[in-house]
Design a protein around this motif. Structure first.
Motif, PDB file in Angstrom:
ATOM      1  N   TRP A  37     -34.982   1.556  -2.338  1.00 40.26           N
ATOM      2  CA  TRP A  37     -34.070   1.713  -3.453  1.00 40.26           C
ATOM      3  C   TRP A  37     -33.540   3.142  -3.352  1.00 40.26           C
ATOM      4  O   TRP A  37     -34.314   4.095  -3.401  1.00 40.26           O
ATOM      5  CB  TRP A  37     -34.781   1.525  -4.792  1.00 40.26           C
ATOM      6  CG  TRP A  37     -35.154   0.112  -5.119  1.00 40.26           C
ATOM      7  CD1 TRP A  37     -36.410  -0.422  -5.152  1.00 40.26           C
ATOM      8  CD2 TRP A  37     -34.260  -0.948  -5.482  1.00 40.26           C
ATOM      9  NE1 TRP A  37     -36.364  -1.752  -5.500  1.00 40.26           N
ATOM     10  CE2 TRP A  37     -35.051  -2.094  -5.718  1.00 40.26           C
ATOM     11  CE3 TRP A  37     -32.870  -1.034  -5.628  1.00 40.26           C
ATOM     12  CZ2 TRP A  37     -34.500  -3.317  -6.095  1.00 40.26           C
ATOM     13  CZ3 TRP A  37     -32.328  -2.257  -6.007  1.00 40.26           C
ATOM     14  CH2 TRP A  37     -33.124  -3.377  -6.238  1.00 40.26           C
ATOM     15  N   TYR A  41     -30.071   3.476  -7.161  1.00 43.37           N
ATOM     16  CA  TYR A  41     -30.779   2.219  -7.372  1.00 43.37           C
ATOM     17  C   TYR A  41     -30.034   1.047  -6.737  1.00 43.37           C
ATOM     18  O   TYR A  41     -29.790   0.012  -7.343  1.00 43.37           O
ATOM     19  CB  TYR A  41     -31.047   1.950  -8.858  1.00 43.37           C
ATOM     20  CG  TYR A  41     -32.166   0.945  -9.069  1.00 43.37           C
ATOM     21  CD1 TYR A  41     -33.445   1.196  -8.573  1.00 43.37           C
ATOM     22  CD2 TYR A  41     -31.943  -0.253  -9.723  1.00 43.37           C
ATOM     23  CE1 TYR A  41     -34.459   0.279  -8.733  1.00 43.37           C
ATOM     24  CE2 TYR A  41     -32.952  -1.195  -9.884  1.00 43.37           C
ATOM     25  CZ  TYR A  41     -34.214  -0.919  -9.385  1.00 43.37           C
ATOM     26  OH  TYR A  41     -35.221  -1.841  -9.536  1.00 43.37           O
ATOM     27  N   TRP A 131     -35.616  -7.322  -3.115  1.00 40.97           N
ATOM     28  CA  TRP A 131     -36.023  -6.412  -4.180  1.00 40.97           C
ATOM     29  C   TRP A 131     -37.501  -6.039  -4.045  1.00 40.97           C
ATOM     30  O   TRP A 131     -37.878  -4.883  -4.245  1.00 40.97           O
ATOM     31  CB  TRP A 131     -35.801  -7.056  -5.547  1.00 40.97           C
ATOM     32  CG  TRP A 131     -34.363  -7.226  -5.934  1.00 40.97           C
ATOM     33  CD1 TRP A 131     -33.259  -6.900  -5.196  1.00 40.97           C
ATOM     34  CD2 TRP A 131     -33.866  -7.804  -7.150  1.00 40.97           C
ATOM     35  NE1 TRP A 131     -32.108  -7.225  -5.866  1.00 40.97           N
ATOM     36  CE2 TRP A 131     -32.450  -7.783  -7.072  1.00 40.97           C
ATOM     37  CE3 TRP A 131     -34.470  -8.333  -8.277  1.00 40.97           C
ATOM     38  CZ2 TRP A 131     -31.648  -8.270  -8.101  1.00 40.97           C
ATOM     39  CZ3 TRP A 131     -33.675  -8.822  -9.305  1.00 40.97           C
ATOM     40  CH2 TRP A 131     -32.278  -8.784  -9.223  1.00 40.97           C
ATOM     41  N   ALA A 280     -35.925  -3.199 -17.768  1.00 38.84           N
ATOM     42  CA  ALA A 280     -34.936  -3.464 -16.707  1.00 38.84           C
ATOM     43  C   ALA A 280     -33.481  -3.401 -17.196  1.00 38.84           C
ATOM     44  O   ALA A 280     -32.713  -4.341 -17.012  1.00 38.84           O
ATOM     45  CB  ALA A 280     -35.211  -4.806 -16.035  1.00 38.84           C
ATOM     46  N   ASP A 283     -30.642  -4.188 -14.655  1.00 39.39           N
ATOM     47  CA  ASP A 283     -30.543  -5.527 -14.092  1.00 39.39           C
ATOM     48  C   ASP A 283     -29.259  -6.192 -14.585  1.00 39.39           C
ATOM     49  O   ASP A 283     -28.948  -6.154 -15.782  1.00 39.39           O
ATOM     50  CB  ASP A 283     -31.757  -6.357 -14.511  1.00 39.39           C
ATOM     51  CG  ASP A 283     -31.901  -7.632 -13.696  1.00 39.39           C
ATOM     52  OD1 ASP A 283     -30.985  -8.468 -13.740  1.00 39.39           O
ATOM     53  OD2 ASP A 283     -32.928  -7.788 -13.016  1.00 39.39           O
ATOM     54  N   THR A 369     -38.110   2.738 -13.026  1.00 36.96           N
ATOM     55  CA  THR A 369     -37.019   1.769 -12.960  1.00 36.96           C
ATOM     56  C   THR A 369     -37.369   0.577 -12.068  1.00 36.96           C
ATOM     57  O   THR A 369     -37.833   0.748 -10.944  1.00 36.96           O
ATOM     58  CB  THR A 369     -35.750   2.451 -12.408  1.00 36.96           C
ATOM     59  OG1 THR A 369     -35.433   3.578 -13.223  1.00 36.96           O
ATOM     60  CG2 THR A 369     -34.574   1.494 -12.396  1.00 36.96           C
ATOM     61  N   ARG A 370     -37.153  -0.624 -12.577  1.00 40.25           N
ATOM     62  CA  ARG A 370     -37.263  -1.852 -11.795  1.00 40.25           C
ATOM     63  C   ARG A 370     -36.277  -2.868 -12.348  1.00 40.25           C
ATOM     64  O   ARG A 370     -35.896  -2.798 -13.515  1.00 40.25           O
ATOM     65  CB  ARG A 370     -38.676  -2.462 -11.879  1.00 40.25           C
ATOM     66  CG  ARG A 370     -39.697  -1.897 -10.902  1.00 40.25           C
ATOM     67  CD  ARG A 370     -40.962  -2.736 -10.939  1.00 40.25           C
ATOM     68  NE  ARG A 370     -41.948  -2.296  -9.959  1.00 40.25           N
ATOM     69  CZ  ARG A 370     -42.878  -1.382 -10.190  1.00 40.25           C
ATOM     70  NH1 ARG A 370     -42.956  -0.803 -11.375  1.00 40.25           N
ATOM     71  NH2 ARG A 370     -43.752  -1.045  -9.253  1.00 40.25           N
ATOM     72  N   ASN A 371     -35.903  -3.850 -11.531  1.00 43.90           N
ATOM     73  CA  ASN A 371     -35.175  -4.999 -12.026  1.00 43.90           C
ATOM     74  C   ASN A 371     -36.151  -5.974 -12.684  1.00 43.90           C
ATOM     75  O   ASN A 371     -37.371  -5.843 -12.565  1.00 43.90           O
ATOM     76  CB  ASN A 371     -34.392  -5.673 -10.900  1.00 43.90           C
ATOM     77  CG  ASN A 371     -33.089  -4.948 -10.606  1.00 43.90           C
ATOM     78  OD1 ASN A 371     -32.601  -4.158 -11.421  1.00 43.90           O
ATOM     79  ND2 ASN A 371     -32.514  -5.205  -9.440  1.00 43.90           N
ATOM     80  N   TYR A 372     -35.593  -6.974 -13.376  1.00 46.21           N
ATOM     81  CA  TYR A 372     -36.421  -7.780 -14.278  1.00 46.21           C
ATOM     82  C   TYR A 372     -37.480  -8.613 -13.554  1.00 46.21           C
ATOM     83  O   TYR A 372     -38.650  -8.622 -13.967  1.00 46.21           O
ATOM     84  CB  TYR A 372     -35.531  -8.699 -15.130  1.00 46.21           C
ATOM     85  CG  TYR A 372     -36.291  -9.304 -16.279  1.00 46.21           C
ATOM     86  CD1 TYR A 372     -36.526  -8.572 -17.438  1.00 46.21           C
ATOM     87  CD2 TYR A 372     -36.811 -10.598 -16.197  1.00 46.21           C
ATOM     88  CE1 TYR A 372     -37.244  -9.111 -18.494  1.00 46.21           C
ATOM     89  CE2 TYR A 372     -37.526 -11.140 -17.244  1.00 46.21           C
ATOM     90  CZ  TYR A 372     -37.740 -10.397 -18.394  1.00 46.21           C
ATOM     91  OH  TYR A 372     -38.469 -10.929 -19.425  1.00 46.21           O
TER      92      TYR A 372
END
Length: 468
Positions: A37, A41, A131, A280, A283, A369-372
């Motif tokens: 990432w 991001y 991801w 997230a 996202d 930070t992360r996506n869902y």
């Protein structure tokens, strides 16, 4: 020298099991995943030149970058990739990045094709597998990997490690990317943030992460601020399987007690954005249409009365190794809860990330930070490695399973927004805001960039230089 707060005998160099900030800083300099990432991001190549799915997202082909070596000089091979995947996604002991993967990977079909190609086979489609392979917790390690004498592919190689105190790394001259501009990296644990700021001012350290927001002005006089918008959050966590939080009315009352705007103004000194009990925010499927929760003391009292908890008294567990935001927001929540007749007693645990971590009934934590989908996999599913709220909802899990298999982005978005509505109504998190990432460097340091993902340009200290 880099300074970070916290640290204990539980500190680790394990590529796949970091917990607190010092662990994360260490593994991001020792190891690397197949993808990165980047600072914005966005997915970028790392040890893999590419990872491409089949049309049904059940087979993914990994093309390895040529010329990458481990710190012992050994070439990175498909066998190392397969070993790393099996270690992370071991169904009997899944690590952070492999909690979800362990349930649907086909180990028999996952194999080496040639000296630079690996095919990953899945039992069910997983449309966003890239991801997972970009997570910092999915570093590639050699087949004879030993966390006590760690070997990775990062810009720095291991020299020494004393848990709770410090770790020392040397520049790896065989690094495939931009070689480090400094000969040595030392990561030093400090008791608290104030000690960190004093060390930076005194020239004892050159960088520090997670600068307390109220100290920004003082650091600007002698150093430099590195600041970025992020999806990082410091939640209050309520165990949904233990009283009093096993009653959803109590969980909703606690969410209505929270004055989110006050939290941002005081705990973050205004350096953040409003949260709505969902993670997230970057996202593309983030459920921004759900009604924004605001403090409603009367409704909170009504819910608590209906639950038979009008005289509720709870302990809130926190610790210095969560970061300065935790202490400030905990103090504010005590005051806010008192308005609803709820007594909150703060209990400080040092280390917080010790044997009791994940057992606290009511506590705090920090997340980057992360996506869902990858975030839910580690914190909101039954087998999640850090399911601190012990959330276990079959309908929610089914929606996540369907979403991760869905290759149509519009359909996936609908599924994920339905899942988020369940968490919004029934989950165990109070997510009051997303903090700006604020770090600091000495005025002599250059080359450190802000990042939406992790502190100090994803802790990639190979880009940093220090003038005399």
């Amino acid at each position: 020298m880099h300074g970070t707060s916290g640290g204990s005998s539980k500190d680790t160099l394990d590529a796949h099991s970091p917990v607190q900030s010092a662990d994360i800083a260490r593994i991001n300099n020792l190891y690397e995943p197949l993808l990165f990432w980047d600072d914005n991001y966005q997915i970028a190549p790392a040890l893999a030149e590419s990872i491409e799915p089949s049309s049904d997202a059940k087979t993914w082909t990994v093309k390895l970058r040529k010329g990458v070596t481990f710190h012992n000089g050994k070439d990175v091979t498909p066998e190392d990739v397969l070993f790393s995947i099996k270690r992370v996604a071991d169904p009997k002991n899944p690590r952070s990045a492999g909690a979800g993967l362990s349930t649907f990977i086909d180990f028999d079909g996952t194999k080496k094709v040639d000296d630079s190609t690996v095919v990953i086979a899945l039992k069910t489609p997983y449309a966003v597998l890239d991801w997972l392979f970009a997570e910092y917790t999915f570093g590639i390690v050699p087949t004879d990997y030993d966390p006590k004498n760690p070997v990775g592919t990062g810009a720095f190689k291991y020299k020494s490690f004393t848990p709770g105190k410090q770790s020392v790394f040397e520049r790896y001259d065989g690094y495939w990317g931009d070689k480090a501009k400094v000969d040595q990296l030392q990561i030093q644990d400090f008791a608290d943030a104030n000690a960190l700021v004093n060390a930076l001012s005194a020239g004892q350290i050159q960088t520090m992460d997670n600068l307390p927001y109220n100290l920004m002005s003082s650091v600007k006089k002698t150093g430099k601020i590195v600041e970025a918008e992020t999806g990082a959050w410091v939640p209050f966590t309520m165990r949904v399987d233990q009283k009093p939080f096993s009653d959803v009315r109590v969980r909703q009352a606690m969410r209505l007690i929270c004055d989110r705007k006050q939290m941002i103004e005081q705990a973050l000194s205004g350096e953040g954005s409003l949260g709505n009990d969902l993670y997230a925010p970057f996202d593309p499927s983030f459920a921004s249409e759900l009604p924004q929760r605001e403090q409603d003391i009367d409704q909170a009292k009504s819910l608590l009365k209906a639950a038979g908890q009008s005289d509720l008294s709870v302990q809130l567990f926190t610790g210095d190794d969560i970061g300065s935001v935790a202490t400030a927001s905990a103090s504010l929540f005590v005051q806010q809860a008192a308005k609803a007749g709820v007594k909150v007693s703060v209990v400080k645990k040092n280390p917080f990330y010790g044997d009791d971590y994940l057992s606290y009934t009511f506590a705090q934590d920090f997340w980057n930070t992360r996506n869902y989908i990858p975030q839910a996999a580690v914190c909101a599913l039954k087998n999640g490695t850090y399911n601190e709220t012990h959330f276990n909802n079959d309908k929610f899990a089914g929606l996540i399973a369907s979403a991760q298999a869905e290759t149509d982005e519009a359909k996936r978005k609908t599924l994920l927004q339905d899942a988020q509505e369940i968490e919004y109504n029934e989950g165990g998190y109070i997510i009051w805001g997303f903090r700006k990432q604020v770090d600091a460097t000495s005025s002599k340091v250059s080359g450190v960039k802000p990042s939406k993902y992790l502190p100090l340009g994803n802790y990639k200290f190979n880009t940093a230089s220090v003038s005399s």
